[in-house]
Each structure stands twice: as structure tokens, then as C-alpha cells.
Design a protein around this motif. Structure first.
Motif, PDB file in Angstrom:
ATOM      1  N   GLY A  69      35.902  18.895  -6.586  1.00  0.00           N
ATOM      2  CA  GLY A  69      37.268  18.657  -6.070  1.00  0.00           C
ATOM      3  C   GLY A  69      37.763  17.443  -7.099  1.00  0.00           C
ATOM      4  O   GLY A  69      36.987  17.008  -7.907  1.00  0.00           O
ATOM      5  N   PRO A  70      39.089  17.450  -7.236  1.00  0.00           N
ATOM      6  CA  PRO A  70      39.733  16.586  -8.040  1.00  0.00           C
ATOM      7  C   PRO A  70      39.232  15.111  -7.849  1.00  0.00           C
ATOM      8  O   PRO A  70      39.123  14.668  -9.269  1.00  0.00           O
ATOM      9  CB  PRO A  70      41.013  16.665  -7.603  1.00  0.00           C
ATOM     10  N   ALA A  71      39.112  14.947  -6.930  1.00  0.00           N
ATOM     11  CA  ALA A  71      38.400  13.199  -6.805  1.00  0.00           C
ATOM     12  C   ALA A  71      37.202  12.837  -7.367  1.00  0.00           C
ATOM     13  O   ALA A  71      37.065  12.247  -8.203  1.00  0.00           O
ATOM     14  CB  ALA A  71      38.747  13.021  -5.285  1.00  0.00           C
ATOM     15  N   ALA A  72      36.329  14.017  -7.233  1.00  0.00           N
ATOM     16  CA  ALA A  72      35.105  14.000  -7.829  1.00  0.00           C
ATOM     17  C   ALA A  72      35.047  14.127  -9.154  1.00  0.00           C
ATOM     18  O   ALA A  72      34.345  13.442 -10.036  1.00  0.00           O
ATOM     19  CB  ALA A  72      33.909  14.944  -7.257  1.00  0.00           C
ATOM     20  N   TYR A  73      35.857  14.943  -9.618  1.00  0.00           N
ATOM     21  CA  TYR A  73      35.988  15.120 -11.034  1.00  0.00           C
ATOM     22  C   TYR A  73      36.661  13.946 -11.756  1.00  0.00           C
ATOM     23  O   TYR A  73      36.085  13.436 -12.866  1.00  0.00           O
ATOM     24  CB  TYR A  73      36.940  16.337 -11.512  1.00  0.00           C
ATOM     25  N   HIS A  74      37.594  13.316 -11.268  1.00  0.00           N
ATOM     26  CA  HIS A  74      38.167  12.149 -11.581  1.00  0.00           C
ATOM     27  C   HIS A  74      37.456  11.189 -11.879  1.00  0.00           C
ATOM     28  O   HIS A  74      37.329  10.343 -12.640  1.00  0.00           O
ATOM     29  CB  HIS A  74      39.410  11.555 -10.730  1.00  0.00           C
ATOM     30  N   THR A  75      36.323  10.811 -10.936  1.00  0.00           N
ATOM     31  CA  THR A  75      35.331   9.731 -10.704  1.00  0.00           C
ATOM     32  C   THR A  75      34.255   9.838 -11.779  1.00  0.00           C
ATOM     33  O   THR A  75      33.987   8.958 -12.417  1.00  0.00           O
ATOM     34  CB  THR A  75      34.615   9.623  -9.340  1.00  0.00           C
TER      35      THR A  75
END
Length: 232
Positions: A69-75
């Protein structure tokens, strides 16, 4: 006669990104291997760790893109960026120690000069960031600015120390070159974002990736084995 364009499919951005990643990964792997083969890793373990970290980060971020997911990738990206800054700081300390030893050890003059370089790098960072818009559309990484200026000043110091090894000069020279382009790219991308100029933004991003590959090639050709390097 058919146009050459009929035989060469138009490259998409995804294709270009993949080609850049493959070339980058191959060159970084070659450099990382060369640092051990030429016995440089023993003298500059933290710099070698930085190259290994970039190699691993490049592979991980590219291969998992679109699979989480984008959120996990960003983190994950932010966490790796923080680790990157920590290793860069350690590299600066490693270079500084080599320069101090090459300049006669921790004399009062060398200690004061090192403190002055840190202060000037901080001042240059503060002055440079004031030239950017107060509400820039993209975040300004002041830590990267500071590191870029610091390595530029350390390179200047290395050039004026007769006893400094070529390894130190070439390592700091490569990082300093990338730092100069990195600072320019920050201004270029900020301007592009302000004017919603997507092609210009992409051009600066690719320029930054390209200069890193140039630096890696520079290191591959200039970082010689320990027996060929000047003693620090």
C-alpha cells in the motif's frame, strides 16, 4: 524507406525508470564489489556500508513498488531516508578523521578548523534555504543541504593537505559533486513545482539520478587498491 521510429517503440516513463534502475544497480554492485576486491572497504568501512545501503535500498524500493500500500511504502521510504542520513553523518565523521590524521592529528588548529567547517556548512545551509519560497510546494531537506555543503568543504580541505590520500580526495570529490547537483536540483524542482511544470520536474529528477551514476563510475575508475593509494 521506413522511418527509424517505426522500428523503435516509444519509451514510456516506466520503461525509462526500469532501464535507469538496472544500470544503477549494476554499477553500484560493481563498485561495492570493487571496494572489497581492492581492499578499500577495510580503510573506509562506513563509506563502503553507505554504498551497500544504497544498493540494497534501490533494490527493495523498486521491487516492492506497487506490491504494498502507498502508506506502507511511504513509511518505509521515510525510515530508509532517516537511516541514510545517519550513515551519511557517519561517513562525514570517517572522512574528517582521515583528514585530521593526514593533517597532523588532533591539534588545536585542526580541531578549530573542523569546528569552523561545521559552522560554515550550517550557515551556508541557512542562507541557501532562505532563497527558496517560504511555502515551497515540495519539502526542503535541510539536512541534505548541510551534508552537501560539508562534503564540499571537506573536499577543499583534502585538496590542501599534502598528506591526504587520493582515496580521501576522490571519495569526498564524488560526494561533493553529487551534493552540488543535489542543491541545484532542489531549486530546479521547486521552481518546476511552483509553475506546475511536470517535464522540468522530471528532467531535474533524472539529472540527479544521472549524476549519481557518473559519480559511481568516477569511483570505479579512481578508487584504487590500497597498495596503489597514498598512505594517510
Amino acid at each position: 524507406m521506413h522511418s527509424l521510429a517505426n522500428f523503435i517503440p516509444q519509451l514510456t516513463q516506466s520503461t525509462i525508470n526500469t532501464l535507469v534502475w538496472i544500470v544503477s544497480l549494476a554499477l553500484q554492485l560493481a563498485l561495492f564489489s570493487a571496494l572489497f576486491a581492492r581492499n578499500i572497504a577495510r580503510r573506509f568501512p562506513i563509506f563502503t556500508s553507505l554504498i551497500g545501503f544504497y544498493l540494497l535500498r534501490s533494490a527493495i524500493l523498486f521491487l516492492i513498488f506497487g506490491h504494498i500500500g502507498p502508506a506502507a511504502y511511504h513509511t518505509l521510504y521515510n525510515d530508509l531516508t532517516l537511516l541514510d542520513l545517519l550513515i551519511q553523518t557517519a561517513v562525514a565523521v570517517e572522512i574528517l578523521i582521515h583528514l585530521v590524521h593526514g593533517g597532523g592529528g588532533w591539534t588545536r588548529g585542526n580541531a578549530l578548523f573542523a569546528a569552523a567547517l561545521l559552522s560554515i556548512a550550517a550557515l551556508a545551509t541557512a542562507l541557501t534555504t532562505t532563497l527558496l519560497p517560504a511555502h515551497a510546494p515540495i519539502p526542503v531537506d535541510r539536512t541534505q543541504f548541510f551534508f552537501s555543503f560539508l562534503m564540499l568543504f571537506l573536499f577543499a580541505w583534502a585538496m590542501r593537505i599534502p598528506a591526504a590520500s587520493n582515496l580521501v580526495r576522490h571519495i569526498t570529490g564524488g560526494i561533493a559533486l553529487y551534493g552540488i547537483v543535489n542543491i541545484s536540483a532542489n531549486f530546479g524542482r521547486t521552481y518546476a513545482a511552483l509553475h506546475n511544470n511536470v517535464p522540468l520536474y522530471a528532467t531535474w529528477s533524472y539529472a540527479l539520478a544521472a549524476i549519481y551514476l557518473v559519480v559511481v563510475l568516477f569511483w570505479l575508475f579512481t578508487l584504487k587498491s590500497e597498495r596503489d593509494a597514498d598512505a594517510v
